[in-house]
Design an enzyme around this catalytic site. Structure first.
Site, mmCIF file in Angstrom:
data_model
loop_
_atom_site.group_PDB
_atom_site.id
_atom_site.type_symbol
_atom_site.label_atom_id
_atom_site.label_comp_id
_atom_site.label_asym_id
_atom_site.label_seq_id
_atom_site.Cartn_x
_atom_site.Cartn_y
_atom_site.Cartn_z
ATOM 1 N N ASN A 9 -11.008 -10.456 -8.345
ATOM 2 C CA ASN A 9 -11.966 -11.508 -8.685
ATOM 3 C C ASN A 9 -11.210 -12.549 -9.519
ATOM 4 O OD1 ASN A 9 -14.020 -13.092 -9.674
ATOM 5 N ND2 ASN A 9 -14.961 -11.487 -10.916
ATOM 6 N N TRP A 10 -10.882 -13.657 -8.876
ATOM 7 C CA TRP A 10 -10.056 -14.664 -9.560
ATOM 8 C C TRP A 10 -10.872 -15.469 -10.573
ATOM 9 C CZ3 TRP A 10 -6.625 -17.248 -5.154
ATOM 10 C CH2 TRP A 10 -5.870 -16.246 -4.540
ATOM 11 N N LYS A 11 -12.174 -15.340 -10.536
ATOM 12 C CA LYS A 11 -13.065 -16.105 -11.432
ATOM 13 C C LYS A 11 -12.747 -17.607 -11.328
ATOM 14 C CE LYS A 11 -13.500 -12.035 -14.253
ATOM 15 N NZ LYS A 11 -13.813 -11.448 -15.546
ATOM 16 N N GLY A 174 -12.160 -7.959 -19.465
ATOM 17 C CA GLY A 174 -11.340 -8.971 -20.122
ATOM 18 C C GLY A 174 -11.047 -8.669 -21.581
ATOM 19 N N SER A 213 -10.567 -4.324 -17.299
ATOM 20 C CA SER A 213 -9.203 -4.171 -17.826
ATOM 21 C C SER A 213 -8.378 -3.127 -17.059
ATOM 22 C CB SER A 213 -9.235 -3.861 -19.321
ATOM 23 O OG SER A 213 -9.867 -4.926 -20.022
ATOM 24 N N GLY A 234 -10.026 -8.334 -12.536
ATOM 25 C CA GLY A 234 -10.089 -9.721 -12.986
ATOM 26 C C GLY A 234 -8.695 -10.228 -13.309
ATOM 27 N N GLY A 235 -8.343 -10.175 -14.600
ATOM 28 C CA GLY A 235 -7.083 -10.749 -15.074
ATOM 29 C C GLY A 235 -5.861 -10.333 -14.276
HETATM 30 C C1 PEP Z 1 -14.107 -8.437 -13.796
HETATM 31 O O1 PEP Z 1 -14.625 -9.320 -14.458
HETATM 32 O O2 PEP Z 1 -14.549 -8.194 -12.659
HETATM 33 C C2 PEP Z 1 -12.992 -7.689 -14.379
HETATM 34 C C3 PEP Z 1 -12.853 -6.454 -14.040
HETATM 35 O O3 PEP Z 1 -12.196 -8.364 -15.272
HETATM 36 P P1 PEP Z 1 -10.884 -7.778 -16.029
HETATM 37 O O4 PEP Z 1 -10.108 -6.982 -15.037
HETATM 38 O O5 PEP Z 1 -10.143 -9.003 -16.468
HETATM 39 O O6 PEP Z 1 -11.377 -6.959 -17.161
#
Ligand code: PEP
Length: 252
Positions: A9-11, A174, A213, A234-235
């Protein structure tokens, strides 16, 4: 045998050309991760065409991060399920905690979005998860159960058969704070039980992804758990090596 999935998920990150480069990097390094892992990338709407082009000929699927609750018409700023499907999306993330928290998405809205997604042949990646306060109050099972019952339990058995679920504790998104593998397994097994109560044996086939995370260094421990079928990332999805490195978690 359940599908193993790593979805990125690149947001609201990258510009279109950067997104296309990232997608090309993922395609170029795809062979570093086990062949049986299904990778999905979900860039911003504005990048979908360019990323679709970059993914052409690869086995990496394209998804969007959201879609409108309505079919079409006077909904300024919205992007419909038909539009993202026309650009090559096979998946759509629905009910992400950031959508619930910042844009007021409720189960009512999500029921409409799920219907639109299925109507256009898209597979929803439906997100559930509790916030820190709810976890600390011991309410996480109730919160997740309600998020499933109010939306997923309204699906037909045919729709449910294609669904992907992502469990994402909001306190782990995040923040660098990951749920332990045991915490993830506990709630994934609970989710599967809630699904089985409604859909029976079909629940054994539903991929349930962990999100929050997740990174190359903790993926193997999480994915080793019986009911953890991959990750929504995400990140760490913004670097090809890290994204594919998470997929390598299945090899260990
Ligand atoms: C997300 O928002 O879908 C996510 C899992 O973010 P992160 O990996 O950055 O915690």
């Amino acid at each position: 045998m359940r599908k193993k999935i790593v979805a990125g998920n690149w947001k609201m990150n990258t510009l279109p050309a950067e997104g296309a480069e990232l997608a090309k990097g993922i395609v170029a390094q795809r062979a570093t991760a086990p062949a049986e892992v299904n990778f999905i990338v979900c860039p911003p709407f504005t990048h979908l065409s360019q990323v679709a082009e970059a993914l052409k000929g690869s086995n990496i699927a394209l998804g969007a991060q959201n879609c409108a609750a309505e079919e079409k018409g006077a909904y300024t700023g919205e992007v419909s399920a038909a539009m993202i499907a026309a650009l090559g999306c096979r998946y759509v993330i629905l009910g992400h905690s950031e959508r619930r928290q910042y844009y007021g998405e409720t189960s009512e809205t999500l029921n409409l979005k799920m219907a639109r997604a299925y109507a256009h042949g898209l597979t929803p990646v439906y997100c559930v998860g509790e916030n820190l306060e709810e976890r600390e109050a011991g309410k996480h099972f109730d919160v997740v159960k309600a998020q499933i019952e109010e939306v997923v339990c309204n699906l037909t058995p045919e729709q449910f058969a294609g669904l992907v679920i992502a469990y994402e504790p909001v306190w782990a998104i995040g923040t660098g704070k990951t749920a332990t593998a045991d915490q993830a397994q506990e709630i994934h097994a609970f989710i599967r039980k809630v699904l089985a109560d409604k859909f029976g044996a079909a629940a054994a086939e539903t991929p349930i992804l962990y999100g929050g995370s997740c990174k190359p260094s903790n993926a193997a421990e999480l994915f080793a758990k019986e009911d953890v079928d991959g990750g929504l990332i995400g990140g760490a999805a913004l670097k090809a090596e890290d994204f594919l490195g998470i997929g390598q978690g299945f090899a260990k």
